[in-house]
Design a protein around this motif. Structure first.
Motif, PDB file in Angstrom:
ATOM      1  N   ASP A  40      38.157  32.253  33.538  1.00  0.00           N
ATOM      2  CA  ASP A  40      37.229  33.088  32.701  1.00  0.00           C
ATOM      3  C   ASP A  40      37.075  32.784  31.191  1.00  0.00           C
ATOM      4  O   ASP A  40      36.033  32.610  30.599  1.00  0.00           O
ATOM      5  N   THR A  90      30.677  41.605  43.672  1.00  0.00           N
ATOM      6  CA  THR A  90      29.819  40.648  44.291  1.00  0.00           C
ATOM      7  C   THR A  90      28.825  40.025  43.205  1.00  0.00           C
ATOM      8  O   THR A  90      28.398  40.822  42.271  1.00  0.00           O
ATOM      9  N   SER A  91      28.251  39.171  43.420  1.00  0.00           N
ATOM     10  CA  SER A  91      27.206  38.518  42.540  1.00  0.00           C
ATOM     11  C   SER A  91      25.895  39.588  42.441  1.00  0.00           C
ATOM     12  O   SER A  91      25.436  39.764  41.353  1.00  0.00           O
ATOM     13  N   LYS A  92      25.583  39.999  43.419  1.00  0.00           N
ATOM     14  CA  LYS A  92      24.453  41.004  43.401  1.00  0.00           C
ATOM     15  C   LYS A  92      24.718  42.438  42.804  1.00  0.00           C
ATOM     16  O   LYS A  92      23.845  42.707  42.217  1.00  0.00           O
ATOM     17  N   LEU A  94      27.041  42.671  40.579  1.00  0.00           N
ATOM     18  CA  LEU A  94      27.058  42.208  38.988  1.00  0.00           C
ATOM     19  C   LEU A  94      25.768  42.016  38.059  1.00  0.00           C
ATOM     20  O   LEU A  94      25.811  42.679  37.244  1.00  0.00           O
ATOM     21  N   GLU A  95      24.799  41.696  39.124  1.00  0.00           N
ATOM     22  CA  GLU A  95      23.578  41.450  38.286  1.00  0.00           C
ATOM     23  C   GLU A  95      22.859  42.821  38.292  1.00  0.00           C
ATOM     24  O   GLU A  95      21.974  42.884  37.578  1.00  0.00           O
ATOM     25  N   ALA A 119      26.510  27.923  38.988  1.00  0.00           N
ATOM     26  CA  ALA A 119      26.416  29.465  39.088  1.00  0.00           C
ATOM     27  C   ALA A 119      27.718  30.215  38.931  1.00  0.00           C
ATOM     28  O   ALA A 119      27.472  31.482  38.519  1.00  0.00           O
ATOM     29  N   ARG A 120      28.818  29.718  39.324  1.00  0.00           N
ATOM     30  CA  ARG A 120      30.072  30.534  39.278  1.00  0.00           C
ATOM     31  C   ARG A 120      30.396  30.698  37.737  1.00  0.00           C
ATOM     32  O   ARG A 120      30.841  31.987  37.436  1.00  0.00           O
ATOM     33  N   TYR A 122      28.138  30.930  35.253  1.00  0.00           N
ATOM     34  CA  TYR A 122      27.037  31.764  34.958  1.00  0.00           C
ATOM     35  C   TYR A 122      27.665  33.315  35.258  1.00  0.00           C
ATOM     36  O   TYR A 122      27.308  34.283  34.523  1.00  0.00           O
ATOM     37  N   HIS A 123      28.091  33.599  36.493  1.00  0.00           N
ATOM     38  CA  HIS A 123      28.446  34.832  37.098  1.00  0.00           C
ATOM     39  C   HIS A 123      29.729  35.155  36.189  1.00  0.00           C
ATOM     40  O   HIS A 123      30.198  36.368  36.022  1.00  0.00           O
ATOM     41  N   ARG A 124      30.698  34.322  35.824  1.00  0.00           N
ATOM     42  CA  ARG A 124      31.833  34.509  35.107  1.00  0.00           C
ATOM     43  C   ARG A 124      31.518  35.173  33.748  1.00  0.00           C
ATOM     44  O   ARG A 124      32.009  36.008  33.009  1.00  0.00           O
ATOM     45  N   ARG A 127      30.446  38.668  34.086  1.00  0.00           N
ATOM     46  CA  ARG A 127      31.325  39.484  34.247  1.00  0.00           C
ATOM     47  C   ARG A 127      32.284  40.069  33.016  1.00  0.00           C
ATOM     48  O   ARG A 127      32.475  40.831  33.039  1.00  0.00           O
TER      49      ARG A 127
END
Length: 159
Positions: A40, A90-92, A94-95, A119-120, A122-124, A127
């Motif tokens: 992260d 989850t990604s959803k 989080l968004e 994509a990982r 991006y989500h990190r 988060r």
């Protein structure tokens, strides 16, 4: 019966890294992208001198106990809001929790392109930004938290 223990002596020299930028770059390229993607925060920590460690704490410095209390408060906020820590979203989910304004979206798009994020990655970033906002008790993630989260991905820079 007596045992003789060897006496070891060590001469440590703590100097800055002597590797060239090219050597550092080659080493970083050896680290697998997917492995690096799972980290992260990438932070460079300068060495701390003996005086700073052995002396009195700076005036106004936060104690470990105070920092722990802030972290526990942040975790309680996350459990109350979503029933789990941000790391378990989850990604959803989080968004849904991190709704970015147009300036933040533009900043994140630039970071994605410049750093070559997956994509990982991006989500990190989302988060970490959500957690930074939680640490200050802020309901929405703002550009400041997003920019800080992006700054923690310094090793993602495309070689």
């Amino acid at each position: 019966m007596a045992f003789l223990l060897p006496i070891l002596s060590f001469n440590f020299v703590f100097d800055s890294c002597s590797d060239t930028p090219e050597q550092i770059s080659r080493y970083r390229q050896k680290i697998s992208g997917p492995l690096l993607d799972r980290i992260d925060c990438h932070l460079e920590v300068p060495p701390v001198d003996f005086e700073a460690l052995s002396g009195k704490p700076e005036a106004g410095a936060e104690t470990s106990a105070r920092i722990r209390a802030r972290v526990e408060q942040c975790q309680a906020l996350q459990y109350d809001r979503q029933g789990c820590l941000n790391t378990a979203l989850t990604s959803k989910q989080l968004e849904a929790l991190v709704v970015l304004d147009s300036d933040s979206k533009q900043l994140l798009e630039q970071a994605m392109n410049r750093l070559g994020l997956s994509a990982r990655g991006y989500h990190r970033i989302l988060r970490v930004a959500r957690t930074l906002a939680d640490m200050i008790g802020q309901e929405a993630v703002q550009t400041v938290q997003l920019a800080e989260a992006i700054s923690y991905r310094s090793m993602d820079k495309t070689q």
